[in-house]
Write a protein that holds these residues in place. Structure first.
Motif, PDB file in Angstrom:
ATOM      1  N   GLU A 235       0.837  -1.206   0.000  1.00 36.97           N
ATOM      2  CA  GLU A 235       0.000   0.000   0.000  1.00 36.97           C
ATOM      3  C   GLU A 235       0.870   1.253   0.000  1.00 36.97           C
ATOM      4  OE1 GLU A 235      -3.256   0.593  -0.010  1.00 36.97           O
ATOM      5  OE2 GLU A 235      -4.205  -1.346   0.349  1.00 36.97           O
ATOM      6  N   THR A 459     -11.290   5.206  -5.244  1.00 34.90           N
ATOM      7  CA  THR A 459     -11.190   3.753  -5.212  1.00 34.90           C
ATOM      8  C   THR A 459     -11.216   3.212  -6.629  1.00 34.90           C
ATOM      9  OG1 THR A 459     -12.654   4.015  -3.352  1.00 34.90           O
ATOM     10  CG2 THR A 459     -12.047   1.780  -3.930  1.00 34.90           C
ATOM     11  N   ASP A 460     -10.409   2.207  -6.861  1.00 30.76           N
ATOM     12  CA  ASP A 460     -10.382   1.586  -8.182  1.00 30.76           C
ATOM     13  C   ASP A 460     -10.062   0.107  -7.972  1.00 30.76           C
ATOM     14  OD1 ASP A 460      -9.889   0.664 -10.679  1.00 30.76           O
ATOM     15  OD2 ASP A 460      -8.590   2.317 -11.291  1.00 30.76           O
ATOM     16  N   PRO A 461     -10.920  -0.775  -8.471  1.00 34.68           N
ATOM     17  CA  PRO A 461     -10.643  -2.203  -8.256  1.00 34.68           C
ATOM     18  C   PRO A 461      -9.295  -2.621  -8.822  1.00 34.68           C
ATOM     19  CG  PRO A 461     -12.730  -1.877  -9.409  1.00 34.68           C
ATOM     20  CD  PRO A 461     -12.136  -0.533  -9.221  1.00 34.68           C
ATOM     21  N   GLU A 464      -6.696  -2.315  -6.276  1.00 42.25           N
ATOM     22  CA  GLU A 464      -6.745  -3.398  -5.287  1.00 42.25           C
ATOM     23  C   GLU A 464      -6.067  -4.654  -5.841  1.00 42.25           C
ATOM     24  OE1 GLU A 464      -9.005  -3.033  -2.364  1.00 42.25           O
ATOM     25  OE2 GLU A 464      -9.085  -0.922  -2.909  1.00 42.25           O
ATOM     26  N   VAL A 465      -6.329  -4.907  -7.112  1.00 43.38           N
ATOM     27  CA  VAL A 465      -5.722  -6.084  -7.740  1.00 43.38           C
ATOM     28  C   VAL A 465      -4.206  -5.960  -7.707  1.00 43.38           C
ATOM     29  CG1 VAL A 465      -5.421  -7.273  -9.930  1.00 43.38           C
ATOM     30  CG2 VAL A 465      -7.692  -6.567  -9.208  1.00 43.38           C
TER      31      VAL A 465
ATOM     32  N   SER B 168     -16.663   3.747  -2.629  1.00 38.65           N
ATOM     33  CA  SER B 168     -15.521   2.902  -2.297  1.00 38.65           C
ATOM     34  C   SER B 168     -15.970   1.462  -2.027  1.00 38.65           C
ATOM     35  CB  SER B 168     -14.816   3.510  -1.095  1.00 38.65           C
ATOM     36  OG  SER B 168     -13.915   2.625  -0.552  1.00 38.65           O
ATOM     37  N   THR B 171     -17.328  -0.050  -5.317  1.00 42.37           N
ATOM     38  CA  THR B 171     -16.255  -0.265  -6.283  1.00 42.37           C
ATOM     39  C   THR B 171     -15.487  -1.521  -5.921  1.00 42.37           C
ATOM     40  OG1 THR B 171     -16.043   2.105  -6.525  1.00 42.37           O
ATOM     41  CG2 THR B 171     -14.249   0.779  -7.375  1.00 42.37           C
ATOM     42  N   ARG B 172     -15.208  -1.634  -4.624  1.00 36.65           N
ATOM     43  CA  ARG B 172     -14.435  -2.791  -4.201  1.00 36.65           C
ATOM     44  C   ARG B 172     -15.231  -4.082  -4.403  1.00 36.65           C
ATOM     45  NH1 ARG B 172     -12.968  -0.705   0.353  1.00 36.65           N
ATOM     46  NH2 ARG B 172     -14.431  -2.017   1.460  1.00 36.65           N
ATOM     47  N   ARG B 174     -17.098  -4.524  -6.766  1.00 38.79           N
ATOM     48  CA  ARG B 174     -17.304  -4.570  -8.217  1.00 38.79           C
ATOM     49  C   ARG B 174     -18.787  -4.449  -8.562  1.00 38.79           C
ATOM     50  NH1 ARG B 174     -12.699  -6.310 -10.732  1.00 38.79           N
ATOM     51  NH2 ARG B 174     -11.052  -6.599  -9.231  1.00 38.79           N
TER      52      ARG B 174
END
Lengths: 478, 465
Positions: A235, A459-461, A464-465, B168, B171-172, B174
Motif C-alpha cells: 500500500e 477507489t479503483d478495483p 486493489e488487484v 468505495s 467499487t471494491r 465490483r
C-alpha cells in the motif's frame, strides 16, 4: 471443527532473574505482560495468561512464577520433614513441604512455584546460559523433578557471547534432562516456538494433538502477520508511486511542491512504520524514550537524502536530480502522459465525465505550463527496502527486547540471501526490489487517483488487484 | 451465531452495516482512529468472526458518532435525486418524442425522427457495452448527474463521506458500475416510457404524414433500412409498410391513410424494440449483477484501517490474573549476634558459588589467612558451617558479581553473620551486577572490599575483646 480444546497448562519456572517473564512476553507477543527488571524477585506472584486459537478458544495456559531463590534451604527443610525411616516419593515430599508452616513463611515463593508445577501439565525451566552451572541450580531442578511433571529446560540468551549453553546442556543431561530447547527471548529463532512445541509434544504424548494444533495455529498466525506486513508495504509503495503533484513551471513554486511531495511521502512512511509496529505488536510503550524504535545511520537518514540510497546499496544513475529537487522526478511533456492507450480509448469512448475530466485537466495543465512532480524511482526502492528490512527485523525480534532496533539489525541482506533463487535485479542481492515489482509501480505512476496521499484519491478495483499482486511478491521476499 | 443475547441493536440491513463500516474506516483513515475502548468489550463478547466483529465495532461507533442516521438520510436524498432524475428523463423523453413528430403541419422525416429518438441512446448504450472491455473507464453521464444531484440535496455533515464510502464500498465489491449502470438505464427506460406514451397519444390524436428524404442515397437504401429496422418489431406484431409503399413515401407521392398508420406502427415498434427493450434488458442485467455482487459483500480484513484492527478484535491471548497478592517487599534477612572468634589464624577466605571450575584462590593469599575453599553445594555448606563452629575473627567471601544475589544468598550471608564477628565480601568478575550486590550487602550491613590484599592489610579490626 470447533470441538472444545482442553488447554495445555505450562508453568514457567527457573532461578530468579533468568527471564521467565520475558519468555512469556515473547510467547504471548505482548511487551506489556508482567514486569521485567534486572533484579531478583521482580515477579513475586504467579501471573497467568492463555493463548487463544484463531476461533478464540484457549489452547495454552502459561503461568509465570516467581524465581526459585533458595532451593537448598527448601531441600533441607524437606529433609527435616521426613523421618529417617521413611522413603516418600517426590510428589509426597513436596506435598509435605506445602503443608508445613514454612510454606507460608520463609519458603512462600518456592511453595507457590511448586504448587503451580504440581497443578500443571509440564514445566518450562528457563535457564540464563550466561550463568555458570551451580549446585543451587541442580538442587532447584531436583526440587522441580520431585513434582513428577515433565520439565523442558529452555535455554535463554543463547545469542549472547559469554553463553555457556554447552555446559548447561551437559549438566542438564546429567540430571536426566536430555531434551532442551534454545529460545532467545530477545531474538528468538523464526521456528523457535515450533521447536519448543515439538519438544513438548515428545514429553506430553497424550496432548500431541493439541500441541499439533497449537503449532499449526502459530504458524498460520506467523504467515498472516507476514502477509499483512507485505500488504502494508505494498500500500505504501502504491501510494508513493502514484503520487503526482501538479506544479507551475516556476522554480520557486516547484521547490514548494517538491517539499510537499517529500513531506507527504515521509509522513506516509512513518504511518507505515507505525502500522508495522502495531501489527507485530510492538507498542510505542515499549520504547518510551524513542519516538520510533529506529536508530542508526540507515534510519536517521532522511528518505530523500542521496546518502540514504547509498546506505541501502541502491544504484543511482548520473541524471538523478539533486539539491532542491532531490528524490523527485519531473515529467517532461512527451513522456509524461502516462495514461495507457486503453484508458485513452475509454476516455474517448466514455467521453463524458470521469476519464475525460481527469485526463482533460491534466492536458489543460500541461498546456497552461504546469508540470507534474512524482517520487523518484530510487526513492521508491529505498522506501520498499527499508520497510522490508523493518518487517524482517520485527519478525525476528522477541517481545522481551528492550533495545531499540538499530542500523545493524536492519541489514537488508540476510533474508534475501537465504531466500535463494528469488529473482533479484542485476545488482547484489537485497539492493533492489524484485524486478516484477517494476511494471506494477510503473502502472501506478499513471494513476494519480490511486495515491491515498494524493490530491483526489479514488477507489479503483484495479488498484486493489495490483496491491494484492505487489503484496504477494513482497511476501515471497520477506 | 451470536453467543450472547445482550448484543447491541443491529442496524437494519446488511448493506447498511457494510456501508457504515466503510464510512468509519474512511473516517479513521482521514482523522485518525476513533476511541473504541467502551465498545471493544461488547465487540469481543459478540460474534466470533473477525469480519463480523469489524462490522459490529463500526456499527457501534457509527451509532455513537451519529453516522448511521446520516447515511440513512443520504440514502433518502439519493432516492429523491433518483426520482428527480427519472422524472426529468420521463419529461425529456416526452419532449423529444413531441419534438420529433412536430406539430403535424409538416410531414415527419422518418430518418430524423428515428435519430432524435434513438441516436443518443444508441451511442451511450454502445459506450456502456464498450466499458466492459478491459482498461476502459466506464462513462458516467447520467449517474454522474445523479451523484451531483444527491450531493446538492444531501447537504450537511458527513454527506461527502457517505458518498465516498458508498463509491468505495461498491467499487471494491465490483458492483459500482452495475449500480450506476442500472441508474442510467432506469433513466433511459423512463425516457422511453415517456417517449412511447407521447408517441401513442400524438399519433392517436393527430394526423401526421411520414416521409423520407435523401439527396445522396437511393430509394432502395431506404427500403432495406426500413425492413432491417422493422423486421424484429414485425415479429411482435408491428407492421412494416410494403416495399412499394416505402418507395413511394418520398413525399412526392400522396399515400393512403393506411400507409401512414403502417408508418406510425413501424415507428412505435422501432422505438419499443430498439429503445425500450434493450434498456430494459441492460437495466435488468445491471440489477441482477449488482444484487449478486452485493450479496457477496464481505469484509476484507487486509484493507488499511482494518488490518490494524485484527489484534484488537481477535486477541490471541488473554490475561488470567494472579494467584494471590505477593507478600510485602523483600527485606533484609535477620541474623543473630555472633559468638566471639576463636579460630586460630583469625582471618579466613571462602569462595561462594563461583562454580566448581573456578580459579581458587583468585590471588595468592597473604600469610596467615586460612583458605576455607569453595562453597557451592549443600555438602559444602555443611562442611563450612562445621568449620565455622570455631569462627575466624574475620571472614572474606569471594562472590561472582555477574550473578544475581538471590534470597538463598542473603539467607546464607545472614547465617554466616550469625557465626562470624565480621564478614567482608569481595566481588570478582565485575562489574556485572555489582550494583545489585552492593544494595543487598548494604542492607545486610556487610562491607565490600576491593581486593584480598587490601582486606588483609586493614588490620587490626575493631576488637571487642
Amino acid at each position: 471443527m470447533t470441538e472444545p480444546i482442553v488447554p495445555i497448562d505450562l508453568a514457567v519456572v527457573g532461578h530468579t532473574n533468568t527471564g521467565k517473564t520475558s519468555l512469556l512476553r515473547t510467547l504471548l507477543r505482548d511487551p506489556g505482560f508482567g514486569e521485567v527488571a534486572d533484579q531478583p524477585g521482580t515477579t513475586r506472584h504467579v501471573e497467568s495468561a492463555q493463548l487463544l486459537t484463531e476461533d478464540g478458544q484457549p489452547i495454552l495456559i502459561l503461568r509465570d512464577t516467581p524465581g526459585l531463590e533458595d532451593g537448598m534451604a527448601v531441600l533441607d527443610a524437606i529433609d527435616r520433614l521426613v523421618r529417617p525411616d521413611e522413603r516418600p516419593d517426590g510428589p509426597e515430599r513436596i506435598r509435605r513441604l506445602l503443608e508445613s508452616p514454612e510454606a507460608v513463611k520463609r519458603f512462600e515463593q518456592e511453595a507457590r512455584v511448586l504448587a503451580t508445577v504440581l497443578a500443571c501439565d509440564a514445566a518450562l525451566y528457563v535457564v540464563d546460559v550466561r550463568d555458570p552451572v551451580l549446585a543451587k541450580h541442580r538442587d532447584e531442578l531436583g526440587l522441580l523433578a520431585a513434582c513428577g511433571r515433565p520439565i523442558l529446560p529452555v535455554l535463554n540468551f543463547t545469542h549472547s557471547a559469554e553463553g555457556k549453553a554447552d555446559a548447561w546442556r551437559e549438566a542438564l543431561a546429567r540430571l536426566g534432562l536430555h531434551a532442551t530447547v534454545d529460545f532467545d527471548t530477545v531474538a528468538p529463532a523464526l521456528d523457535g516456538e515450533a521447536q519448543l512445541i515439538d519438544r513438548l509434544a515428545l514429553m506430553l504424548e497424550r496432548r500431541a494433538d493439541t500441541l499439533a494444533r497449537l503449532r499449526a495455529d502459530l504458524e498460520s498466525q506467523r504467515l498472516r502477520r507476514r502477509a499483512d506486513a507485505a500488504r502494508l508495504i505494498a500500500e505504501l509503495l502504491m501510494d508513493a508511486a502514484a503520487l503526482r503533484l501538479l506544479c507551475p513551471q516556476d522554480s520557486t513554486d516547484m521547490a514548494t511542491v517538491t517539499v510537499s511531495l517529500r513531506k507527504r511521502t515521509r509522513d506516509r512512511e512513518q504511518q507505515c512504520v507505525q502500522a508495522l509496529l502495531k501489527r507485530y505488536r510492538f507498542s510505542r510503550a515499549t520504547f518510551p524514550y524513542h519516538p520510533l524504535p529506529l536508530e542508526g545511520e540507515r534510519w536517521g537518514m532522511d528518505l530523500f537524502n542521496p546518502q540514504a540510497l547509498k546506505a541501502f546499496g541502491i544504484q543511482v544513475g548520473k541524471g538523478v536530480a539533486t539539491g532542491a529537487m532531490a528524490g523527485a522526478t519531473i515529467d517532461a511533456f512527451t513522456g509524461g502522459l502516462s495514461l495507457g492507450t486503453a484508458t485513452l480509448l475509454g476516455a474517448a469512448v466514455g467521453g463524458l465525465w470521469q476519464g475525460a475530466n481527469q485526463w482533460g485537466k491534466r492536458l489543460m495543465g500541461r498546456v497552461a505550463g504546469y508540470m507534474e512532480i512524482t517520487v523518484d524511482d530510487p526513492v521508491l526502492q529505498l522506501l520498499g527496502l527499508r520497510q522490508m528490512a523493518l518487517a524482517r527485523a520485527l519478525e525476528r525480534r522477541g517481545h522481551a527486547a528492550l533495545q531499540p532496533i538499530d542500523g545493524s539489525t536492519l541489514s537488508p541482506l540476510p533474508a534475501l540471501a537465504t531466500a535463494g533463487g528469488v529473482a533479484v535485479s542485476g545488482a547484489a542481492p537485497g539492493t533492489a526490489l524484485p524486478e516484477t515489482v517494476r511494471p506494477i509501480l510503473r502502472e501506478a505512476r499513471g494513476h494519480p487517483e490511486w495515491s491515498s496521499i494524493g490530491d483526489a484519491p479514488a477507489t479503483d478495483p484495479r488498484r486493489e488487484v495490483l496491491v494484492g499482486r505487489l503484496a504477494a511478491i513482497l511476501d515471497a521476499e520477506l | 451465531m451470536t453467543r450472547h443475547a445482550s448484543s447491541p441493536p443491529k442496524p437494519a440491513s446488511r448493506f447498511l452495516r457494510h456501508w457504515q463500516a466503510e464510512a468509519v474506516r474512511l473516517r479513521e483513515a482521514h482523522q485518525g482512529p476513533i476511541d473504541d475502548t467502551a465498545e471493544l468489550d461488547a465487540v469481543l463478547r459478540g460474534p466470533p468472526e473477525l469480519g463480523e466483529r469489524i462490522l459490529l465495532r463500526a456499527a457501534m461507533l457509527g451509532e455513537r458518532e451519529g453516522l448511521g442516521p446520516r447515511l440513512v438520510q443520504w440514502a433518502a436524498s439519493a432516492r429523491i435525486a433518483l426520482v428527480l432524475l427519472w422524472g426529468l428523463a420521463l419529461f425529456a423523453g416526452m419532449g423529444t418524442a413531441a419534438a420529433a413528430l412536430g406539430t403535424g403541419g409538416e410531414p415527419v422525416n422518418l430518418a430524423l425522427a428515428l435519430l432524435a429518438l434513438l441516436g443518443l441512446h444508441a451511442a451511450t448504450l454502445l459506450a456502456w457495452l464498450l466499458s466492459f472491455l478491459p482498461g476502459v473507464i466506464p462513462s458516467s453521464g447520467l449517474s454522474g448527474f445523479w451523484l451531483w444531484l444527491t450531493a446538492k440535496l444531501a447537504r450537511g455533515p458527513d454527506a461527502a463521506l457517505a458518498a465516498q464510502a458508498l463509491a468505495s464500498l461498491l467499487t471494491r465489491a465490483r458492483a459500482w458500475r452495475h449500480v450506476l449502470g442500472g441508474i442510467s438505464h432506469g433513466a433511459w427506460i423512463a425516457a422511453f416510457v415517456g417517449a412511447l406514451s407521447t408517441l401513442l397519444v400524438l399519433l392517436s390524436t393527430r394526423r401526421y404524414t411520414f416521409q423520407w428524404e435523401t439527396t445522396l442515397l437511393s430509394p432502395e437504401a431506404f427500403v432495406s433500412f426500413a425492413h432491417a429496422l422493422g423486421a424484429l418489431p414485425a415479429r411482435l406484431g408491428f407492421s412494416i409498410p410494403e416495399s412499394a409503399v416505402i418507395a413511394r413515401s418520398d413525399g412526392l407521392h400522396s399515400l393512403p391513410a393506411a400507409a401512414q398508420a403502417e408508418w406510425s406502427s413501424w415507428l412505435i415498434g422501432c422505438v419499443l424494440v430498439w429503445g425500450l427493450l434493450p434498456r430494459l434488458a441492460a437495466g435488468l442485467a445491471s440489477l441482477v449483477a449488482a444484487r449478486r455482487r452485493l450479496r457477496a459483500l464481505a469484509v476484507d480484513p487486509g484493507l488499511p484501517g482494518w488490518l490494524e484492527l485484527r489484534d484488537r478484535l481477535m486477541p490471541r491471548h488473554q490475561a488470567l490474573g494472579i494467584d494471590a497478592p505477593a507478600p510485602g517487599p523483600a527485606t533484609r534477612v535477620p541474623w543473630t549476634e555472633p559468638a566471639p572468634a576463636s579460630l586460630a589464624g583469625a582471618h579466613a577466605v571462602l569462595g561462594f558459588e563461583l562454580g566448581s571450575g573456578a580459579d581458587w584462590p583468585p590471588a595468592p593469599l597473604p600469610a596467615g589467612v586460612l583458605d576455607l575453599g569453595l562453597c557451592d553445594s549443600r555438602d559444602d555448606r555443611r562442611r563450612i558451617l562445621d568449620r565455622l563452629r570455631h569462627p575466624p575473627r574475620r571472614l572474606l567471601l569471594a562472590c561472582d558479581a555477574r550473578q544475581t544475589p538471590d534470597r538463598g544468598t542473603r539467607a546464607w550471608l545472614a547465617e554466616l553473620q550469625g557465626l562470624c564477628p565480621r564478614i567482608d565480601v569481595l566481588l570478582l568478575y565485575g562489574p556485572g551486577r555489582a550494583a545489585l550486590w552492593r544494595e543487598v550487602l548494604d542492607a545486610q550491613g556487610i562491607p565490600v572490599v576491593p581486593s584480598i590484599a587490601q582486606w588483609a592489610d586493614t588490620r587490626p579490626p575493631p576488637d571487642h575483646d
